[in-house]
Design a protein around this motif. Sequence first.
Motif, mmCIF file in Angstrom:
data_model
loop_
_atom_site.group_PDB
_atom_site.id
_atom_site.type_symbol
_atom_site.label_atom_id
_atom_site.label_comp_id
_atom_site.label_asym_id
_atom_site.label_seq_id
_atom_site.Cartn_x
_atom_site.Cartn_y
_atom_site.Cartn_z
ATOM 1 N N ALA A 1 29.527 8.797 67.827
ATOM 2 C CA ALA A 1 28.214 9.191 68.323
ATOM 3 C C ALA A 1 27.146 8.632 67.394
ATOM 4 O O ALA A 1 27.300 8.663 66.173
ATOM 5 C CB ALA A 1 28.096 10.711 68.404
ATOM 6 N N ILE A 2 26.075 8.115 67.977
ATOM 7 C CA ILE A 2 24.895 7.721 67.220
ATOM 8 C C ILE A 2 23.761 8.632 67.662
ATOM 9 O O ILE A 2 23.493 8.757 68.861
ATOM 10 C CB ILE A 2 24.533 6.245 67.463
ATOM 11 C CG1 ILE A 2 25.658 5.359 66.924
ATOM 12 C CG2 ILE A 2 23.217 5.895 66.786
ATOM 13 C CD1 ILE A 2 25.382 3.876 67.036
ATOM 14 N N GLU A 3 23.142 9.302 66.714
ATOM 15 C CA GLU A 3 22.081 10.246 67.059
ATOM 16 C C GLU A 3 20.812 9.910 66.290
ATOM 17 O O GLU A 3 20.852 9.484 65.142
ATOM 18 C CB GLU A 3 22.517 11.680 66.798
ATOM 19 C CG GLU A 3 22.810 12.034 65.350
ATOM 20 C CD GLU A 3 23.140 13.509 65.179
ATOM 21 O OE1 GLU A 3 22.326 14.239 64.588
ATOM 22 O OE2 GLU A 3 24.225 13.913 65.650
ATOM 23 N N GLN A 4 19.707 10.096 66.967
ATOM 24 C CA GLN A 4 18.400 9.826 66.376
ATOM 25 C C GLN A 4 17.515 11.049 66.539
ATOM 26 O O GLN A 4 17.389 11.584 67.630
ATOM 27 C CB GLN A 4 17.756 8.613 67.052
ATOM 28 C CG GLN A 4 16.375 8.260 66.503
ATOM 29 C CD GLN A 4 15.941 6.877 66.910
ATOM 30 O OE1 GLN A 4 16.407 5.878 66.347
ATOM 31 N NE2 GLN A 4 15.046 6.790 67.887
ATOM 32 N N VAL B 1 23.916 9.336 71.618
ATOM 33 C CA VAL B 1 24.582 8.382 72.498
ATOM 34 C C VAL B 1 26.017 8.219 72.011
ATOM 35 O O VAL B 1 26.258 7.979 70.826
ATOM 36 C CB VAL B 1 23.862 7.025 72.508
ATOM 37 C CG1 VAL B 1 24.689 5.988 73.268
ATOM 38 C CG2 VAL B 1 22.485 7.155 73.146
ATOM 39 N N LEU B 2 26.950 8.348 72.928
ATOM 40 C CA LEU B 2 28.368 8.198 72.610
ATOM 41 C C LEU B 2 28.771 6.756 72.887
ATOM 42 O O LEU B 2 28.498 6.229 73.975
ATOM 43 C CB LEU B 2 29.180 9.153 73.483
ATOM 44 C CG LEU B 2 30.544 9.619 72.997
ATOM 45 C CD1 LEU B 2 30.422 10.333 71.665
ATOM 46 C CD2 LEU B 2 31.188 10.518 74.044
ATOM 47 N N ILE B 3 29.368 6.105 71.904
ATOM 48 C CA ILE B 3 29.922 4.767 72.111
ATOM 49 C C ILE B 3 31.431 4.903 72.283
ATOM 50 O O ILE B 3 32.142 5.251 71.341
ATOM 51 C CB ILE B 3 29.592 3.816 70.949
ATOM 52 C CG1 ILE B 3 28.078 3.625 70.822
ATOM 53 C CG2 ILE B 3 30.268 2.464 71.157
ATOM 54 C CD1 ILE B 3 27.656 2.667 69.724
ATOM 55 N N ASP B 4 31.880 4.716 73.512
ATOM 56 C CA ASP B 4 33.288 4.805 73.896
ATOM 57 C C ASP B 4 33.809 6.239 73.782
ATOM 58 O O ASP B 4 33.251 7.081 73.062
ATOM 59 C CB ASP B 4 34.164 3.865 73.075
ATOM 60 C CG ASP B 4 33.905 2.399 73.381
ATOM 61 O OD1 ASP B 4 33.463 2.112 74.506
ATOM 62 O OD2 ASP B 4 34.148 1.544 72.507
ATOM 63 N N CYS B 5 34.872 6.481 74.507
ATOM 64 C CA CYS B 5 35.548 7.783 74.465
ATOM 65 C C CYS B 5 36.980 7.533 74.905
ATOM 66 O O CYS B 5 37.318 7.625 76.087
ATOM 67 C CB CYS B 5 34.843 8.788 75.379
ATOM 68 S SG CYS B 5 35.467 10.481 75.238
#
Length: 584
Positions: A38-41, A52-56
Amino acid sequence: MADARTKQQPLTARLDPKVPVRIVFLGGLGEIGRNCMAIEQGAADDPDRTIVLIDCGLMFPEMNMHGIDLILPDFTYLRDNAKQIAGIVLTHGHEDHIGAIQYLLRDNDGIGHLLDGPLPVYGSKLALGLASSRIEEAGLLGRIDRRSVEDGQQIDVGSLLIEFIPVTHSVPHAHAIAVHTAQGVVLHSGDFKLDLTPVDERRADLARIGQIAKTEGVRLLMSDSTNAEEPGFAPSETNVGGVLTTLFAQHRDRRIVTASFASHLHRIQQIATAAIADGRKVATLGLSMKKNIRLGLDLKVLNIPESSLIDISEIDKYEPGQICVISTGSQGEPMSALGLMARGENKFLKLGESDTVVLSSHAIPGNEGNVNKVIDGLLRLGADVIHSGVMDVHATGHAQADDIKTYLSIVNPEWFVPIHGEYRHMVANAKLGELMGVPRNRIIQCEDGDVLELSSDGLAQVGRVPSGYLYVDGIVGDVGSGVIRDRQKLAEEGVIVVVATVDVQTGKVLVGPEIITRGWVYAPEAEALLDEACDTIADALERALSDGIRDVEQLEREARRAAGKFVSERTKRRPMIVPVVMET
């Protein structure tokens, strides 16, 4: 709705040194599979905070994970922050990157009951098609909003700008993900290799990556480590096509059965091309293979004439040299089409001395035993078996050391975090980063559960989140790590059940102890040993009762202790011991 940008534009207005950016690793670091981050801002109390989740993705079980079907990331962090999740971004369509989405969407262990509406999922049409197939099987297709993207497209997802950069991999239409954040560009390499002659002529857009590096600069690179230990450049996928053409010519009068990943459409294209050039009809075997080939044809990723495709039920109408079967089961899965073939149990195809089987893949780490069993089974049936140890019928989809060094020289990142691979792979990747000029103190070795924060001060680890395994055994969440340990012990050491009845008033053992065992000793051949064990446990119970112990749980502990000591001393083994003390 997402704002689709057809061309790159200045992004410096997004920079804001006061807004924190965090990267949360939920899987894929120190293992092959479960790729999820997860990338969070934005701060936790910021109403515009975006995750935003990158892949799962999922991971396949190891041999000692008895009865487990799949392994998923721990979704605890995502459940706790479900309201801030703006979407999922897919790098490509492999199961280890998309296979867990359906489980994330469920109500019990996922976030389904926390969603206000369908969750946006962004990716290429192929990646979305492959993911949707699994999600639809689970009856959860209504819980996602599929948003297809084109190569080079930029998409606003919450407060983040996501850019999809073409890369080459073993599945078509793979992407690197450039996340333009308040702290600069975070580049996720995706799974990639530098294939200069790809089957579809779609090359990695190294020019765009270089442009970003020269203009905004890359604050943080997170890069695929799978083949970092392998020297040289990864061979081109088109090399396999030439080998397949030669192989078909050498086996012209034999029926050829190939096995590969159902998502490896470039490999499937090359198999079909070689087969058709040799005058063969092509039949598919395995549901996922059939569905994926149809998807590839519909999206024009595959070019196979309909006149060359036949149903698997029709193959007996043709001579062996006129048939090529493309099957699932390249990883030796017991219930796959190829696994059933190896045991002579496939209802569509019985193999014999006129067949050649081509395993056009490498075994995933941990699957080597299963693949070897399948090969042995095929050979026992009389078939010839060709695999990557015999001919170059497989080319990796992951960058090797020189690919990675080239990539690093272009990106020239300020910070570098190796991802995607076992721990040794990530260590090797870190060494390549240092070799290519990234300062050692700006390379961070992370593991699942680590949280990094990117700020004007640099990159630092700031915490941990739950990141354990979520096991799938039929349904999600019905087993835990304790159950796995019990299964391992049962498989390795067996079980002993001790049953006794006591009179708590008189303090006497009335019935038993009786011992029932499975997997420890064979009872009919060990009567003397079992009788001695019963006597030992009876003595322990009588001593406890004479000492005034009347609590059933305490009596069971004494029985377990006595049985465990006896078994260990006499047999040097440690089976699971289940005491059952009943009172009257």
